[in-house]
Design a protein around this motif. Sequence first.
Motif, mmCIF file in Angstrom:
data_model
loop_
_atom_site.group_PDB
_atom_site.id
_atom_site.type_symbol
_atom_site.label_atom_id
_atom_site.label_comp_id
_atom_site.label_asym_id
_atom_site.label_seq_id
_atom_site.Cartn_x
_atom_site.Cartn_y
_atom_site.Cartn_z
ATOM 1 N N UNK A 1 56.745 38.093 39.109
ATOM 2 C CA UNK A 1 55.592 38.763 38.529
ATOM 3 C C UNK A 1 54.331 38.493 39.356
ATOM 4 N N UNK A 2 54.124 37.236 39.728
ATOM 5 C CA UNK A 2 52.916 36.880 40.483
ATOM 6 C C UNK A 2 52.945 37.484 41.880
ATOM 7 N N UNK A 3 54.082 37.376 42.558
ATOM 8 C CA UNK A 3 54.162 37.943 43.908
ATOM 9 C C UNK A 3 53.910 39.455 43.881
ATOM 10 N N UNK A 4 54.472 40.145 42.915
ATOM 11 C CA UNK A 4 54.271 41.593 42.806
ATOM 12 C C UNK A 4 52.818 41.918 42.517
ATOM 13 N N UNK A 5 52.179 41.143 41.637
ATOM 14 C CA UNK A 5 50.776 41.396 41.308
ATOM 15 C C UNK A 5 49.859 41.100 42.498
ATOM 16 N N UNK A 6 50.199 40.080 43.293
ATOM 17 C CA UNK A 6 49.426 39.804 44.510
ATOM 18 C C UNK A 6 49.534 40.974 45.480
ATOM 19 N N UNK A 7 50.751 41.490 45.656
ATOM 20 C CA UNK A 7 50.935 42.660 46.529
ATOM 21 C C UNK A 7 50.097 43.844 46.049
ATOM 22 N N UNK A 8 50.086 44.058 44.737
ATOM 23 C CA UNK A 8 49.311 45.172 44.185
ATOM 24 C C UNK A 8 47.831 45.020 44.486
ATOM 25 N N UNK A 9 47.304 43.823 44.268
ATOM 26 C CA UNK A 9 45.861 43.628 44.480
ATOM 27 C C UNK A 9 45.498 43.684 45.958
ATOM 28 N N UNK A 10 46.360 43.149 46.834
ATOM 29 C CA UNK A 10 46.102 43.240 48.271
ATOM 30 C C UNK A 10 46.102 44.696 48.723
ATOM 31 N N UNK A 11 47.021 45.485 48.181
ATOM 32 C CA UNK A 11 47.082 46.906 48.511
ATOM 33 C C UNK A 11 45.823 47.626 48.038
ATOM 34 N N UNK A 12 45.398 47.313 46.812
ATOM 35 C CA UNK A 12 44.176 47.939 46.281
ATOM 36 C C UNK A 12 42.957 47.591 47.128
ATOM 37 N N UNK A 231 49.362 37.315 31.538
ATOM 38 C CA UNK A 231 48.656 36.151 32.084
ATOM 39 C C UNK A 231 48.974 35.952 33.559
ATOM 40 N N UNK A 232 50.242 36.150 33.930
ATOM 41 C CA UNK A 232 50.630 35.983 35.327
ATOM 42 C C UNK A 232 49.975 37.029 36.223
ATOM 43 N N UNK A 233 49.967 38.275 35.773
ATOM 44 C CA UNK A 233 49.334 39.340 36.559
ATOM 45 C C UNK A 233 47.841 39.084 36.690
ATOM 46 N N UNK A 234 47.202 38.642 35.600
ATOM 47 C CA UNK A 234 45.766 38.359 35.647
ATOM 48 C C UNK A 234 45.470 37.193 36.586
ATOM 49 N N UNK A 235 46.329 36.172 36.570
ATOM 50 C CA UNK A 235 46.136 35.028 37.462
ATOM 51 C C UNK A 235 46.234 35.439 38.923
ATOM 52 N N UNK A 236 47.178 36.328 39.226
ATOM 53 C CA UNK A 236 47.312 36.827 40.600
ATOM 54 C C UNK A 236 46.073 37.603 41.015
ATOM 55 N N UNK A 237 45.588 38.481 40.143
ATOM 56 C CA UNK A 237 44.387 39.265 40.450
ATOM 57 C C UNK A 237 43.187 38.352 40.696
ATOM 58 N N UNK A 240 43.404 36.592 44.142
ATOM 59 C CA UNK A 240 43.099 37.481 45.263
ATOM 60 C C UNK A 240 41.606 37.817 45.278
ATOM 61 N N UNK A 241 41.044 38.137 44.122
ATOM 62 C CA UNK A 241 39.632 38.507 44.067
ATOM 63 C C UNK A 241 38.740 37.364 44.538
ATOM 64 N N UNK A 242 39.079 36.128 44.172
ATOM 65 C CA UNK A 242 38.278 34.990 44.600
ATOM 66 C C UNK A 242 38.320 34.797 46.113
ATOM 67 N N UNK A 243 39.431 35.212 46.718
ATOM 68 C CA UNK A 243 39.599 35.026 48.161
ATOM 69 C C UNK A 243 39.246 36.275 48.971
ATOM 70 N N UNK A 244 38.777 37.325 48.317
ATOM 71 C CA UNK A 244 38.550 38.591 49.029
ATOM 72 C C UNK A 244 37.619 38.467 50.244
ATOM 73 N N UNK A 245 36.489 37.753 50.162
ATOM 74 C CA UNK A 245 35.659 37.620 51.371
ATOM 75 C C UNK A 245 36.436 37.015 52.544
ATOM 76 N N UNK A 246 37.201 35.953 52.273
ATOM 77 C CA UNK A 246 37.997 35.325 53.340
ATOM 78 C C UNK A 246 39.109 36.261 53.818
ATOM 79 N N UNK A 247 39.724 36.990 52.906
ATOM 80 C CA UNK A 247 40.783 37.917 53.283
ATOM 81 C C UNK A 247 40.252 39.042 54.160
#
Length: 255
Positions: A1-12, A231-237, A240-247
């Motif tokens: 669940x977390x890996x999939x949600x991370x992929x989704x947010x990175x794609x977005x 909760x898992x999807x929200x944690x992944x989002x 990623x959002x917290x790291x967006x400047x670095x990403x």
Amino acid sequence: MVHAAVLRRLSQAGIPFEAVVGCSAGALVGALWAACGLEPEELLRLAADLRPHTLLVWAASGCLPAGLRARLRGGAGRLDEAVARLQRAEFARLRPPLRGLGILTLDLLRRRELFVYGGPGIAAPLPLWSAVRASVAVPGVFLPVLAPIGGRRRPLADPGWFTAVPIERACAPPVGAQRIIAVDLGLRVCLRQTEAYWRGLQESCGDRLVRLRPDLRGCGTMIARRGDAARLAAAADEAVDAALPALRRLAGMVS
């Protein structure tokens, strides 16, 4: 669940990458996305279908007669379709612009990790399906995968107790990544990759490494609780959002 949600947010967020390396659940999600073409939303729906009884059916069905095995697996939701797609998938056919997919496994006899890497024009030592099956074969739950290695059949299994995030494999040849996004789920069963390990790695890599560590406290691993999916999807989002400047700096999107 977390890996999939991370992929989704990175794609977005439009964060590009050229290679995917994973083990255990990361190998499964990475292969379904990179080699089977499943989108993150499809992966999230697939993850929502997984329940302890589903995993137990798959674990036990390998020891059952074919007829009973088919009946039991018939209730596994979208998992059957995903497995069928994985069985047909190949390292040579990855979604562009990916140049490689790496799967980490553990040789139980030699007690050594075996890294299976392939891509367009890169021959892998094992078929994709065999590598993924081995990487998710949790010892004590799933039978190891007997794979032909060096002229002998070797029992391969999940390496997660020693390496939960195969980051060294991403840095070294044949992958040779210069910039890395690591998804660390903080698994307590991993004996080697402690917080001290990550601190040393971050010091040596500097800005070339962005570590995403979703907050999974209170969520189940093999046994899900009510509300865990959200909760898992929200944690992944959030990670990623917290790291967006670095990403974005990592991806060269900003100076």
